[in-house]
Design an enzyme around this catalytic site. Sequence first.
Site, PDB file in Angstrom:
ATOM      1  N   ARG A  51       0.809  -1.218   0.000  1.00 15.50           N
ATOM      2  CA  ARG A  51       0.000   0.000   0.000  1.00 15.50           C
ATOM      3  C   ARG A  51       0.846   1.274   0.000  1.00 15.50           C
ATOM      4  O   ARG A  51       0.590   2.188  -0.779  1.00 15.50           O
ATOM      5  CB  ARG A  51      -0.941  -0.002   1.224  1.00 15.50           C
ATOM      6  CG  ARG A  51      -2.220  -0.806   1.027  1.00 15.50           C
ATOM      7  CD  ARG A  51      -2.714  -1.368   2.342  1.00 15.50           C
ATOM      8  NE  ARG A  51      -1.749  -2.341   2.843  1.00 15.50           N
ATOM      9  CZ  ARG A  51      -1.710  -3.611   2.434  1.00 15.50           C
ATOM     10  NH1 ARG A  51      -2.572  -4.040   1.552  1.00 15.50           N
ATOM     11  NH2 ARG A  51      -0.794  -4.445   2.908  1.00 15.50           N
ATOM     12  N   THR A  52       1.844   1.341   0.881  1.00 14.39           N
ATOM     13  CA  THR A  52       2.613   2.583   0.975  1.00 14.39           C
ATOM     14  C   THR A  52       3.353   2.866  -0.320  1.00 14.39           C
ATOM     15  O   THR A  52       3.309   3.980  -0.853  1.00 14.39           O
ATOM     16  CB  THR A  52       3.607   2.505   2.153  1.00 14.39           C
ATOM     17  OG1 THR A  52       2.884   2.268   3.367  1.00 14.39           O
ATOM     18  CG2 THR A  52       4.386   3.803   2.291  1.00 14.39           C
ATOM     19  N   LYS A  80      26.303  -5.517  -3.613  1.00 16.22           N
ATOM     20  CA  LYS A  80      27.727  -5.501  -3.944  1.00 16.22           C
ATOM     21  C   LYS A  80      28.566  -4.887  -2.826  1.00 16.22           C
ATOM     22  O   LYS A  80      29.783  -4.765  -2.961  1.00 16.22           O
ATOM     23  CB  LYS A  80      27.959  -4.710  -5.237  1.00 16.22           C
ATOM     24  CG  LYS A  80      27.224  -5.255  -6.445  1.00 16.22           C
ATOM     25  CD  LYS A  80      27.438  -4.335  -7.656  1.00 16.22           C
ATOM     26  CE  LYS A  80      26.659  -4.812  -8.872  1.00 16.22           C
ATOM     27  NZ  LYS A  80      26.833  -3.894 -10.028  1.00 16.22           N
ATOM     28  N   ARG A 101      11.669   3.404   2.660  1.00 12.74           N
ATOM     29  CA  ARG A 101      11.282   2.523   3.766  1.00 12.74           C
ATOM     30  C   ARG A 101      12.452   1.592   4.062  1.00 12.74           C
ATOM     31  O   ARG A 101      13.104   1.089   3.153  1.00 12.74           O
ATOM     32  CB  ARG A 101      10.037   1.700   3.436  1.00 12.74           C
ATOM     33  CG  ARG A 101       9.790   0.572   4.440  1.00 12.74           C
ATOM     34  CD  ARG A 101       8.480  -0.132   4.239  1.00 12.74           C
ATOM     35  NE  ARG A 101       7.374   0.699   4.691  1.00 12.74           N
ATOM     36  CZ  ARG A 101       6.114   0.275   4.778  1.00 12.74           C
ATOM     37  NH1 ARG A 101       5.802  -0.954   4.421  1.00 12.74           N
ATOM     38  NH2 ARG A 101       5.169   1.073   5.196  1.00 12.74           N
ATOM     39  N   HIS A 129       6.101   6.102  11.261  1.00 13.56           N
ATOM     40  CA  HIS A 129       5.482   5.989   9.933  1.00 13.56           C
ATOM     41  C   HIS A 129       4.610   7.229   9.747  1.00 13.56           C
ATOM     42  O   HIS A 129       3.383   7.152   9.751  1.00 13.56           O
ATOM     43  CB  HIS A 129       4.646   4.713   9.862  1.00 13.56           C
ATOM     44  CG  HIS A 129       4.306   4.280   8.466  1.00 13.56           C
ATOM     45  ND1 HIS A 129       4.469   5.093   7.363  1.00 13.56           N
ATOM     46  CD2 HIS A 129       3.788   3.114   7.992  1.00 13.56           C
ATOM     47  CE1 HIS A 129       4.076   4.451   6.274  1.00 13.56           C
ATOM     48  NE2 HIS A 129       3.664   3.244   6.634  1.00 13.56           N
TER      49      HIS A 129
END
Length: 302
Positions: A51-52, A80, A101, A129
């Site tokens: 959703r976000t 890497k 995120r 959040h």
Amino acid sequence: MTDKSLISITDFSREEILRIMELAAEFERDSSQQTLQGKIVASLFFEPSTRTRLSFESAANRLGASVIGFSEPGNTSVTKGESFHDTIMTVANYSDIIVMRTNLEGAPRYASEISRVPIVNAGDGANQHPTQTLLDLYSILKTQNRLDGISIMLVGDLKYGRTVHSLIQALAEFGARFTLVAPRELELPQEYKDFLHERGLTFVETTEIGQEIGNVDIVYMTRVQRERFSDTMEYERVKNVYVLRNEMLAGTRPNLRILHPLPRVNEIAVDVDSNPKAYYFEQTENGVYVRMAIMSYLLGLK
């Protein structure tokens, strides 16, 4: 362009929160505004999201921006051995704003200190959040016609639930009354209780939903998050401790609405979905308008 980022909900004043509410309503009335035409939004998701991530990308596309980024760090130079510092410094050269995120608490704050473009925290571990909180506030405002003096019940994982932590800090600006429902293992961290005490705000702690559900305007359900537990047995013991069922809503206030940041597992029975007091799917739509508002505001375009 402003140099402001959104890392914690406390980065926004009460006035700024209300401004985001106004802008979200404006974008809901007319979502075709090309406010970000010619801008590039970098979407960096080091942790899984549906959703976000999609609502941010939807918001950016509706505003006329281009979107770059990744939803799987395994496909990046991080594998890497590239440092987080170098990743942010590089992506900042390719974009006008970065949405990120991560499961590392504090990483977005660090990114905001080294990036030349605004950073938006789309969730950092069990910490914050803030964009979810702003869409929660918009959902509350739309359903209750006010933010001041709301009575809210927060249910489930209050220990690791970053949405809960941000929401408590935001609603404190509006004099909310809190009922905190959680098993002892998942009760609200002491720092947030101290935060409420310092502001003289009322809260009740309990391990049962009980009759308190009849005294609130909002029930905010949360998922017990498997990914936050190092002990599988502890997770199994608490994962289904609260399940909201349709019959539990009998006798509740007419204005009661049920919110959930989603994803849902078992904590809201499917028979609740058809109840007019269920608002969690409309809540996801509100996220698009709010995130349109956030990016436009941080870029100084609204």
